[in-house]
Design a protein around this motif. Structure first.
Motif, PDB file in Angstrom:
ATOM      1  N   GLN A 256       1.199  -0.849  -0.233  1.00  0.00           N
ATOM      2  CA  GLN A 256      -0.249   0.349  -0.348  1.00  0.00           C
ATOM      3  C   GLN A 256       0.930   1.164  -0.387  1.00  0.00           C
ATOM      4  OE1 GLN A 256      -2.030  -0.790   3.066  1.00  0.00           O
ATOM      5  NE2 GLN A 256      -4.115  -1.463   2.148  1.00  0.00           N
ATOM      6  N   SER A 257       2.164   1.238   0.629  1.00  0.00           N
ATOM      7  CA  SER A 257       2.664   2.629   0.833  1.00  0.00           C
ATOM      8  C   SER A 257       3.499   2.305  -0.238  1.00  0.00           C
ATOM      9  CB  SER A 257       3.402   2.258   1.477  1.00  0.00           C
ATOM     10  OG  SER A 257       4.497   3.186   2.203  1.00  0.00           O
ATOM     11  N   ARG A 258       3.980   1.761  -1.366  1.00  0.00           N
ATOM     12  CA  ARG A 258       4.690   1.753  -1.948  1.00  0.00           C
ATOM     13  C   ARG A 258       3.736   2.980  -3.931  1.00  0.00           C
ATOM     14  NH1 ARG A 258       8.382  -4.015  -3.256  1.00  0.00           N
ATOM     15  NH2 ARG A 258       9.988  -3.128  -2.404  1.00  0.00           N
ATOM     16  N   ASP A 259       2.813   1.488  -3.342  1.00  0.00           N
ATOM     17  CA  ASP A 259       1.162   2.242  -4.665  1.00  0.00           C
ATOM     18  C   ASP A 259       1.822   3.726  -4.186  1.00  0.00           C
ATOM     19  OD1 ASP A 259      -1.347   2.039  -6.016  1.00  0.00           O
ATOM     20  OD2 ASP A 259      -1.628   2.540  -4.202  1.00  0.00           O
ATOM     21  N   ALA A 260       1.120   4.216  -3.479  1.00  0.00           N
ATOM     22  CA  ALA A 260       0.648   5.727  -2.209  1.00  0.00           C
ATOM     23  C   ALA A 260       2.187   6.284  -3.315  1.00  0.00           C
ATOM     24  CB  ALA A 260       0.507   6.205  -1.102  1.00  0.00           C
ATOM     25  N   VAL A 261       3.498   5.957  -2.955  1.00  0.00           N
ATOM     26  CA  VAL A 261       4.508   6.631  -3.192  1.00  0.00           C
ATOM     27  C   VAL A 261       4.475   7.442  -4.414  1.00  0.00           C
ATOM     28  CG1 VAL A 261       7.054   6.549  -2.568  1.00  0.00           C
ATOM     29  CG2 VAL A 261       5.705   5.989  -1.127  1.00  0.00           C
ATOM     30  N   VAL A 262       4.516   5.387  -5.157  1.00  0.00           N
ATOM     31  CA  VAL A 262       4.249   6.083  -6.654  1.00  0.00           C
ATOM     32  C   VAL A 262       3.666   7.001  -7.235  1.00  0.00           C
ATOM     33  CG1 VAL A 262       4.378   4.482  -8.853  1.00  0.00           C
ATOM     34  CG2 VAL A 262       5.718   3.975  -6.558  1.00  0.00           C
ATOM     35  N   SER A 263       2.304   6.780  -7.262  1.00  0.00           N
ATOM     36  CA  SER A 263       0.964   7.716  -7.293  1.00  0.00           C
ATOM     37  C   SER A 263       1.412   8.734  -6.928  1.00  0.00           C
ATOM     38  CB  SER A 263       0.178   7.799  -6.407  1.00  0.00           C
ATOM     39  OG  SER A 263       0.138   5.567  -7.498  1.00  0.00           O
ATOM     40  N   ALA A 264       1.613   9.974  -6.213  1.00  0.00           N
ATOM     41  CA  ALA A 264       2.268  10.856  -5.958  1.00  0.00           C
ATOM     42  C   ALA A 264       3.728  11.547  -5.813  1.00  0.00           C
ATOM     43  CB  ALA A 264       2.810  10.896  -4.044  1.00  0.00           C
ATOM     44  N   VAL A 265       4.600  10.473  -6.770  1.00  0.00           N
ATOM     45  CA  VAL A 265       5.718  11.068  -7.288  1.00  0.00           C
ATOM     46  C   VAL A 265       5.599  11.118  -8.507  1.00  0.00           C
ATOM     47  CG1 VAL A 265       8.536  10.459  -7.465  1.00  0.00           C
ATOM     48  CG2 VAL A 265       7.968   9.547  -5.871  1.00  0.00           C
ATOM     49  N   LYS A 266       4.842  10.613  -8.787  1.00  0.00           N
ATOM     50  CA  LYS A 266       4.210  10.255 -10.723  1.00  0.00           C
ATOM     51  C   LYS A 266       3.812  11.648 -11.311  1.00  0.00           C
ATOM     52  CE  LYS A 266       3.558   9.258 -14.855  1.00  0.00           C
ATOM     53  NZ  LYS A 266       2.611  10.363 -14.958  1.00  0.00           N
ATOM     54  N   ARG A 267       2.561  11.851 -10.101  1.00  0.00           N
ATOM     55  CA  ARG A 267       2.037  13.318 -10.307  1.00  0.00           C
ATOM     56  C   ARG A 267       2.860  15.129  -9.493  1.00  0.00           C
ATOM     57  NH1 ARG A 267      -1.791  10.329  -7.369  1.00  0.00           N
ATOM     58  NH2 ARG A 267      -1.097  11.416  -4.864  1.00  0.00           N
ATOM     59  N   ALA A 268       3.932  14.497  -8.798  1.00  0.00           N
ATOM     60  CA  ALA A 268       4.815  15.367  -8.835  1.00  0.00           C
ATOM     61  C   ALA A 268       5.380  15.548  -9.507  1.00  0.00           C
ATOM     62  CB  ALA A 268       5.059  15.016  -7.541  1.00  0.00           C
ATOM     63  N   LEU A 269       6.258  14.775 -10.395  1.00  0.00           N
ATOM     64  CA  LEU A 269       7.132  15.069 -11.275  1.00  0.00           C
ATOM     65  C   LEU A 269       6.486  15.481 -12.919  1.00  0.00           C
ATOM     66  CD1 LEU A 269       9.417  11.951 -11.016  1.00  0.00           C
ATOM     67  CD2 LEU A 269       9.452  14.362 -10.395  1.00  0.00           C
ATOM     68  N   ASP A 270       4.996  14.997 -12.339  1.00  0.00           N
ATOM     69  CA  ASP A 270       4.454  15.232 -13.801  1.00  0.00           C
ATOM     70  C   ASP A 270       3.710  17.343 -13.727  1.00  0.00           C
ATOM     71  OD1 ASP A 270       4.621  12.828 -15.462  1.00  0.00           O
ATOM     72  OD2 ASP A 270       2.324  12.435 -14.331  1.00  0.00           O
ATOM     73  N   ASP A 271       3.211  17.078 -12.942  1.00  0.00           N
ATOM     74  CA  ASP A 271       2.980  19.069 -11.966  1.00  0.00           C
ATOM     75  C   ASP A 271       3.691  19.569 -12.324  1.00  0.00           C
ATOM     76  OD1 ASP A 271       0.656  17.723 -11.424  1.00  0.00           O
ATOM     77  OD2 ASP A 271       1.054  17.933  -9.349  1.00  0.00           O
ATOM     78  N   ALA A 272       5.606  19.485 -11.839  1.00  0.00           N
ATOM     79  CA  ALA A 272       6.734  20.625 -12.295  1.00  0.00           C
ATOM     80  C   ALA A 272       6.867  20.047 -13.946  1.00  0.00           C
ATOM     81  CB  ALA A 272       7.780  19.886 -11.574  1.00  0.00           C
ATOM     82  N   GLY A 273       6.571  19.437 -14.550  1.00  0.00           N
ATOM     83  CA  GLY A 273       6.905  19.083 -15.838  1.00  0.00           C
ATOM     84  C   GLY A 273       8.467  18.978 -15.935  1.00  0.00           C
ATOM     85  N   ILE A 274       8.747  17.665 -15.588  1.00  0.00           N
ATOM     86  CA  ILE A 274       9.861  17.241 -14.965  1.00  0.00           C
ATOM     87  C   ILE A 274       9.863  15.537 -16.131  1.00  0.00           C
ATOM     88  CG2 ILE A 274      11.886  15.854 -13.688  1.00  0.00           C
ATOM     89  CD1 ILE A 274      11.573  18.129 -11.731  1.00  0.00           C
ATOM     90  N   GLU A 275      10.270  15.084 -16.850  1.00  0.00           N
ATOM     91  CA  GLU A 275       9.989  13.982 -18.010  1.00  0.00           C
ATOM     92  C   GLU A 275      10.552  12.810 -17.411  1.00  0.00           C
ATOM     93  OE1 GLU A 275      10.644  12.406 -22.235  1.00  0.00           O
ATOM     94  OE2 GLU A 275      12.350  13.818 -22.044  1.00  0.00           O
ATOM     95  N   ILE A 276       9.504  11.814 -16.646  1.00  0.00           N
ATOM     96  CA  ILE A 276      10.107  10.082 -16.472  1.00  0.00           C
ATOM     97  C   ILE A 276      10.366   9.376 -18.017  1.00  0.00           C
ATOM     98  CG2 ILE A 276       9.735   8.618 -15.070  1.00  0.00           C
ATOM     99  CD1 ILE A 276       7.876  10.244 -13.698  1.00  0.00           C
ATOM    100  N   PRO A 277      11.147   9.779 -18.213  1.00  0.00           N
ATOM    101  CA  PRO A 277      11.187   8.887 -20.108  1.00  0.00           C
ATOM    102  C   PRO A 277      10.850   7.342 -19.876  1.00  0.00           C
ATOM    103  CG  PRO A 277      13.291   8.970 -18.862  1.00  0.00           C
ATOM    104  CD  PRO A 277      12.465   9.403 -18.227  1.00  0.00           C
ATOM    105  N   PHE A 278      10.977   7.150 -21.468  1.00  0.00           N
ATOM    106  CA  PHE A 278      10.712   5.890 -21.574  1.00  0.00           C
ATOM    107  C   PHE A 278      11.892   5.461 -22.442  1.00  0.00           C
ATOM    108  CE2 PHE A 278       7.899   7.927 -24.477  1.00  0.00           C
ATOM    109  CZ  PHE A 278       8.361   7.759 -25.294  1.00  0.00           C
TER     110      PHE A 278
END
Length: 304
Positions: A256-278
């Motif tokens: 549960q904690s991993r799920d919440a952390v991954v979601s929070a980090v993804k949203r924060a990076l998207d909001d900041a315009g920082i790319e998580i590359p494939f």
């Protein structure tokens, strides 16, 4: 009826009648001793009953585990009956001494020990587990590839319910001889995920955004243990961060904690315009490749 038995008695050969008379005479001689032995066994039964009543209450006050109490009752009861039967045998048959009984039992016990080696090994392993208490019911453990919650510990085996719902019934010798990881030995456990950002992004800024996002998650216990973010490596398409934090120790807490952390980090990076590359792939060919167009389509024009 008496005449019938008299006829049978008269029909028997003389040596057999003599032997039967000896048996009857011997029985009447030892009958008082047999009665005394039976009375002694009744006393032994009363003592065993008293022990079965007293031990659980005394050990419960000392807060021993239920399984260990059951083992203590069983061992005490077996010991009382064993010595009681031996003494009763010597009372009924004085020619049989305790030394002779132990000699015969020693030979027989050695044969039984070899035949029941695995059973005895698991018995003593279970006894040591119950006494030492390296883990208890309700703990999550990992041993020899089996991970789950301990549901029961008996004198011979341990029941472990895995996270997929299946129950593993394993011999106690496995937990006694092999390393056992107790996942819930403490209230908190550390967990880690890897997060990558594109090479074109600011590493220090990305680290700060990830750290703030992790700390904002409710299940992250940053009030007790610090959140740690490390730039770990130059990946194939990204700078990879090792994101580490502390949360509850059960497997469900971790997921549960991993799920919440991954979601929070993804949203924060998207909001900041920082790319998580494939992953990016650049293909290079030794010779130019011809480009063909479908009928009716025009060749794309190169940008000026």
């Amino acid at each position: 009826m008496t005449d019938f038995f008299d006829q049978i008695w008269a029909f028997l050969p003389g040596p057999m009648r003599t032997q039967l008379e000896g048996y009857v005479t011997g029985f009447w001689k030892v009958l008082p001793q047999i009665v005394m032995a039976l009375i002694f066994l009744i006393v032994v039964w009363l003592i065993a009953k008293l022990v079965r009543w007293a031990i659980p209450r005394l050990m419960a006050r000392a807060r021993f585990r239920r399984a260990l109490i059951d083992v203590a009752v069983m061992v005490a009861t077996v010991a009382i009956w064993l010595f009681g039967v031996l003494i009763a045998a010597t009372i009924a048959f004085p020619t049989i001494t305790v030394g002779k009984i132990f000699t015969a039992a020693g030979v027989g016990g050695l044969a039984i020990a070899f035949a029941a080696k695995d059973t005895l090994e698991n018995f003593f392993a279970g006894l040591m587990l119950l006494i030492r208490e390296p883990f208890s019911k309700g703990d999550f453990i990992d041993c020899e590839g089996f991970e789950g919650q301990v549901e029961d510990i008996t004198i011979r085996e341990t029941h472990v319910r895995q996270t997929d719902g299946q129950v593993v019934v394993a011999p106690n010798s496995m937990f006694f001889k092999n390393p056992v990881t107790i996942l819930t030995a403490g209230e908190l456990r550390r967990t880690t995920v890897i997060c990558g950002v594109a090479y074109g992004e600011d590493v220090d800024k990305a680290r700060t955004i990830i750290e703030d996002a992790v700390k904002a998650v409710d299940s992250v216990r940053d009030d007790i243990k610090d959140v740690q973010i490390f730039a770990q490596e130059f990946g194939a398409s990204s700078i990879n961060f090792e994101v580490t934090w502390w949360t509850g120790s059960t497997p469900l807490d971790i997921r549960q904690s991993r799920d919440a952390v991954v979601s929070a980090v993804k949203r924060a990076l998207d909001d900041a315009g920082i790319e998580i590359p494939f992953p990016y792939r650049t293909l290079t060919f030794k010779e130019p490749l011809p480009i063909r167009t479908a009928p009716g389509e025009q060749m794309p024009q190169a940008a000026e």
